[in-house]
Write a protein that holds these residues in place. Structure first.
Motif, PDB file in Angstrom:
ATOM      1  N   GLU A 107       7.091  15.237  26.772  1.00  0.00           N
ATOM      2  CA  GLU A 107       6.205  14.919  25.654  1.00  0.00           C
ATOM      3  C   GLU A 107       5.024  14.061  26.086  1.00  0.00           C
ATOM      4  O   GLU A 107       3.913  14.205  25.602  1.00  0.00           O
ATOM      5  N   ALA A 108       5.267  13.184  27.055  1.00  0.00           N
ATOM      6  CA  ALA A 108       4.226  12.225  27.431  1.00  0.00           C
ATOM      7  C   ALA A 108       3.169  12.871  28.314  1.00  0.00           C
ATOM      8  O   ALA A 108       3.455  13.765  29.107  1.00  0.00           O
ATOM      9  N   VAL A 109       1.941  12.425  28.147  1.00  0.00           N
ATOM     10  CA  VAL A 109       0.873  12.744  29.083  1.00  0.00           C
ATOM     11  C   VAL A 109       0.323  11.406  29.569  1.00  0.00           C
ATOM     12  O   VAL A 109       0.713  10.351  29.089  1.00  0.00           O
ATOM     13  N   LEU A 110      -0.581  11.469  30.517  1.00  0.00           N
ATOM     14  CA  LEU A 110      -1.074  10.244  31.123  1.00  0.00           C
ATOM     15  C   LEU A 110      -2.361   9.780  30.439  1.00  0.00           C
ATOM     16  O   LEU A 110      -3.221  10.595  30.105  1.00  0.00           O
ATOM     17  N   ALA A 111      -2.465   8.492  30.261  1.00  0.00           N
ATOM     18  CA  ALA A 111      -3.732   7.898  29.814  1.00  0.00           C
ATOM     19  C   ALA A 111      -4.468   7.472  31.075  1.00  0.00           C
ATOM     20  O   ALA A 111      -4.137   6.456  31.697  1.00  0.00           O
ATOM     21  N   ALA A 112      -5.427   8.284  31.498  1.00  0.00           N
ATOM     22  CA  ALA A 112      -6.126   8.018  32.749  1.00  0.00           C
ATOM     23  C   ALA A 112      -6.976   6.760  32.639  1.00  0.00           C
ATOM     24  O   ALA A 112      -7.732   6.587  31.670  1.00  0.00           O
ATOM     25  N   ARG A 113      -6.846   5.891  33.627  1.00  0.00           N
ATOM     26  CA  ARG A 113      -7.652   4.678  33.670  1.00  0.00           C
ATOM     27  C   ARG A 113      -9.048   5.000  34.206  1.00  0.00           C
ATOM     28  O   ARG A 113      -9.268   6.050  34.818  1.00  0.00           O
ATOM     29  N   PRO A 114     -10.007   4.091  33.989  1.00  0.00           N
ATOM     30  CA  PRO A 114     -11.379   4.351  34.475  1.00  0.00           C
ATOM     31  C   PRO A 114     -11.459   4.603  35.979  1.00  0.00           C
ATOM     32  O   PRO A 114     -12.352   5.312  36.443  1.00  0.00           O
ATOM     33  N   ASP A 115     -10.528   3.994  36.745  1.00  0.00           N
ATOM     34  CA  ASP A 115     -10.577   4.145  38.204  1.00  0.00           C
ATOM     35  C   ASP A 115      -9.805   5.372  38.695  1.00  0.00           C
ATOM     36  O   ASP A 115      -9.706   5.593  39.902  1.00  0.00           O
ATOM     37  N   GLU A 116      -9.266   6.175  37.781  1.00  0.00           N
ATOM     38  CA  GLU A 116      -8.453   7.329  38.167  1.00  0.00           C
ATOM     39  C   GLU A 116      -9.211   8.640  37.956  1.00  0.00           C
ATOM     40  O   GLU A 116      -9.947   8.808  36.980  1.00  0.00           O
ATOM     41  N   LEU A 119      -6.580  15.121  38.156  1.00  0.00           N
ATOM     42  CA  LEU A 119      -6.419  16.261  39.056  1.00  0.00           C
ATOM     43  C   LEU A 119      -5.914  17.503  38.335  1.00  0.00           C
ATOM     44  O   LEU A 119      -6.259  18.621  38.728  1.00  0.00           O
ATOM     45  N   ALA A 120      -5.095  17.301  37.293  1.00  0.00           N
ATOM     46  CA  ALA A 120      -4.576  18.451  36.542  1.00  0.00           C
ATOM     47  C   ALA A 120      -4.272  18.031  35.117  1.00  0.00           C
ATOM     48  O   ALA A 120      -3.867  16.892  34.863  1.00  0.00           O
ATOM     49  N   SER A 121      -4.482  18.981  34.192  1.00  0.00           N
ATOM     50  CA  SER A 121      -4.249  18.699  32.772  1.00  0.00           C
ATOM     51  C   SER A 121      -3.581  19.897  32.120  1.00  0.00           C
ATOM     52  O   SER A 121      -3.809  21.051  32.519  1.00  0.00           O
ATOM     53  N   PRO A 126      -4.026  14.854  30.413  1.00  0.00           N
ATOM     54  CA  PRO A 126      -3.824  14.736  31.865  1.00  0.00           C
ATOM     55  C   PRO A 126      -2.330  14.658  32.228  1.00  0.00           C
ATOM     56  O   PRO A 126      -1.553  13.986  31.552  1.00  0.00           O
ATOM     57  N   ILE A 127      -1.944  15.350  33.315  1.00  0.00           N
ATOM     58  CA  ILE A 127      -0.562  15.270  33.795  1.00  0.00           C
ATOM     59  C   ILE A 127      -0.484  14.880  35.268  1.00  0.00           C
ATOM     60  O   ILE A 127       0.600  14.648  35.790  1.00  0.00           O
ATOM     61  N   TRP A 128      -1.661  14.779  35.932  1.00  0.00           N
ATOM     62  CA  TRP A 128      -1.667  14.390  37.351  1.00  0.00           C
ATOM     63  C   TRP A 128      -3.001  13.704  37.632  1.00  0.00           C
ATOM     64  O   TRP A 128      -4.064  14.300  37.422  1.00  0.00           O
ATOM     65  N   HIS A 138      -3.289   6.623  45.476  1.00  0.00           N
ATOM     66  CA  HIS A 138      -2.114   6.429  44.624  1.00  0.00           C
ATOM     67  C   HIS A 138      -2.166   7.473  43.509  1.00  0.00           C
ATOM     68  O   HIS A 138      -3.152   7.575  42.779  1.00  0.00           O
ATOM     69  N   PHE A 139      -1.102   8.260  43.406  1.00  0.00           N
ATOM     70  CA  PHE A 139      -1.030   9.326  42.413  1.00  0.00           C
ATOM     71  C   PHE A 139      -0.096   8.921  41.288  1.00  0.00           C
ATOM     72  O   PHE A 139       0.859   8.153  41.481  1.00  0.00           O
ATOM     73  N   ARG A 140      -0.362   9.468  40.119  1.00  0.00           N
ATOM     74  CA  ARG A 140       0.580   9.365  38.994  1.00  0.00           C
ATOM     75  C   ARG A 140       0.766  10.752  38.409  1.00  0.00           C
ATOM     76  O   ARG A 140      -0.186  11.537  38.307  1.00  0.00           O
ATOM     77  N   SER A 141       2.005  11.053  38.016  1.00  0.00           N
ATOM     78  CA  SER A 141       2.304  12.352  37.419  1.00  0.00           C
ATOM     79  C   SER A 141       3.168  12.166  36.185  1.00  0.00           C
ATOM     80  O   SER A 141       4.062  11.300  36.159  1.00  0.00           O
TER      81      SER A 141
END
Length: 530
Positions: A107-116, A119-121, A126-128, A138-141
């Motif tokens: 259910e969750a997606v990522l809240a991309a920070r300004p410095d991120e 890569l994929a949505s 966003p999911i990556w 540094h990656f987040r998924s």
């Protein structure tokens, strides 16, 4: 020896679902997973499971993943459109593409920070994502670790239907191991049609002249897996088509009699030798009549082949075999090597190189993208019925494959000889052949070469030969100074012991039922086109 990289798992991850996954990755890659804190070990990368970045992981490449899901929910994956960014940190060949793939119901997606960088949505968001801190990525998924049960293998979580969970994991490993990472051979591809022979210019929906025209227009190559039993007759004009159009058409070997599971049965060694000797004798008869060369690559009928037969293939003039990963596993379920199937450009099983191939059903384009990512030959296989539209199915996939870059299309012998990995350390070129014979183009900056054995045996002797006939020998691990006489293109072949005197096996002639069955099958195939 390639450096072993240590990857730390935060924090104290002990969930049983990860055990099989980590074990498989350690077999495939030069990595070792460290669980929790261990003094005295220098960490090269980190995987954060709980979603919160650890300070200890800030100085090395890392990825933060969602907590593992319940393995029971794996079957509840849903088809999702994923859009990859057109960004250098998205791996080739996914950069800038949209794909449909199965994802866990996260259910969750990522809240991309300004410095991120995203890569994929998915359509939810966003999911990556990725950020850089002092040059360290540094990656987040939003995805969890892929789950592999004790009954599953690598291919179960990295295939045309589902792959994204493993892709983000492989990418962080590539980032961690970048300093000693191998590069793949050039992009290469081929199509295979099972069963046709040289009895007439057509076989069912296969019209060789029409295929030549399509292949010339779209730039591709079609190999026909012909049955040795069918070599009793050769149509001269059809043979001439193959001889004069070898850039577009070729032959390889499809079993012997095309009997059910004929290469997967529990034969004695003498029976295996006899069956393959008979197949080779029949193929040589075809070569004499047609004045053409048939690739010594075995395509087992229905993909059924035991590892005992693969061992015999490597002793009987065969360059390689071509079998789908799932078929290879299905007929060798009790073998431990099936756990890692689907990762390397070619599998080396019982000293026989095995090239992967895929059918024309399912998410074919995803399978081709994954093959390109892993450095595998992109080989699609069908039957004559798949060409009932005149060959447009091959045209479509050829355009897709050629859109990936400069693709080498050729017969299966040539494709077999392009299975290798290589890397540079300053001006030293390290080459790892995934077969007994490879064709390799030396990088311009290389001044010496080292040949690395792909398996546990590291005392092989190899011969490096130039196109001009210059030859020299080299042991595995030995540094060979490159001479101008060698040129840039070399053939690297492993020396083997001289073959023992051929013991002729008295194999019974093919029985009338098998001959009749094959004649009726061919008649049916030909009548379908009318």
């Amino acid at each position: 020896m390639t450096k072993l990289y240590h990857i730390q798992i935060y924090k104290h991850f002990k969930s049983p679902p990860g055990t099989e996954l980590f074990s498989i990755l350690e077999q495939l890659l030069p990595i070792k997973f460290i669980f929790g804190e261990q003094d005295g070990i220098e960490v090269d990368g980190a995987i954060v499971i709980d979603g919160s970045a650890d300070k200890e992981a800030s100085g090395v490449p890392s990825i933060s993943l969602s907590p593992p899901t319940d393995p029971a929910n794996k079957s509840q994956q849903i088809e999702t459109e994923v859009k990859f960014a057109d960004d250098p940190d998205v791996p080739f060949p996914f950069r800038g593409r949209k794909v449909n793939t199965k994802l866990p119901q996260v259910e969750a997606v990522l809240a991309a920070r300004p410095d991120e960088t995203i890569l994929a949505s998915s359509n939810r968001g966003p999911i990556w994502v990725m950020s850089k801190v002092s040059g360290v990525k540094h990656f987040r998924s939003a995805l969890p670790l892929p789950h592999i049960s004790t009954e599953e293998n690598f291919n179960d979580v990295f295939n045309g239907e589902c792959f994204l969970e493993m892709l983000v994991l492989l990418q962080i490993v590539r980032e961690i191991t970048a300093n000693t990472a191998y590069q793949n051979a050039p992009l290469r591809a081929g199509f295979i049609i099972d069963d046709p022979n040289l009895h007439w210019p057509r076989y069912g929906f296969v019209d060789y002249r029409e295929i030549i025209a399509h292949a010339q227009k779209e730039n591709y190559h079609v190999s026909f897996a012909t049955i040795p039993l069918d070599t009793w007759f050769t149509h001269a004009a059809t043979a001439d088509l193959f001889r004069t159009n070898s850039r577009w058409l070729s032959l390889l070997i499809h079993g012997n009699n095309h009997a059910k599971e004929e290469l997967a049965r529990n034969y004695s060694e003498a029976m295996r030798k006899g069956l393959l000797q008979q197949a080779i004798q029949r193929i040589k008869r075809l070569e004499r009549k047609a004045n053409i060369r048939v690739c010594r690559v075995m395509v087992p009928p229905h993909g059924a082949c035991s590892d005992a037969m693969l061992a015999e293939l490597s002793k009987c003039e065969f360059e390689s075999a071509c079998i789908s990963t799932r078929s290879l596993r299905a007929h060798n379920q009790d073998k431990s090597w099936t756990k890692t199937l689907g990762f390397f450009p070619a599998e080396i099983i019982q000293d026989c190189p095995v090239l992967p191939r895929w059918g024309l059903t399912g998410n074919v384009k995803n399978s081709l993208l994954l093959a390109a990512y892993l450095g595998q030959p992109m080989i699609l296989r069908g039957h004559h019925q798949d060409l009932k539209d005149g060959g447009t199915v091959f045209d479509e996939y050829a355009r897709f494959i050629n859109g990936l870059g400069n693709v080498f299309w050729s017969n299966m012998t040539d494709l077999s000889r392009f299975n290798y990995l290589w890397r540079m350390e300053e001006t030293t070129c390290f080459v790892k052949p995934l077969g007994r014979s490879i064709a390799f183009e030396l990088p311009n900056e290389a001044t010496e070469i080292v040949i690395e054995s792909p398996g546990l045996i590291d005392n092989y002797t190899w011969q490096a030969a130039s196109v001009d006939g210059f030859k020299c020998k080299i042991m595995s691990g030995e540094h060979l100074l490159l001479l101008k006489e060698m040129g840039s293109k070399i053939l690297i072949e492993r020396e083997t012991a001289p073959p023992s005197p051929c013991v002729k096996v008295n194999l019974k002639p093919t029985g009338a039922p098998l001959i009749l069955r094959r004649l009726l099958t061919e008649a049916r195939d030909r009548l379908l086109a009318f």
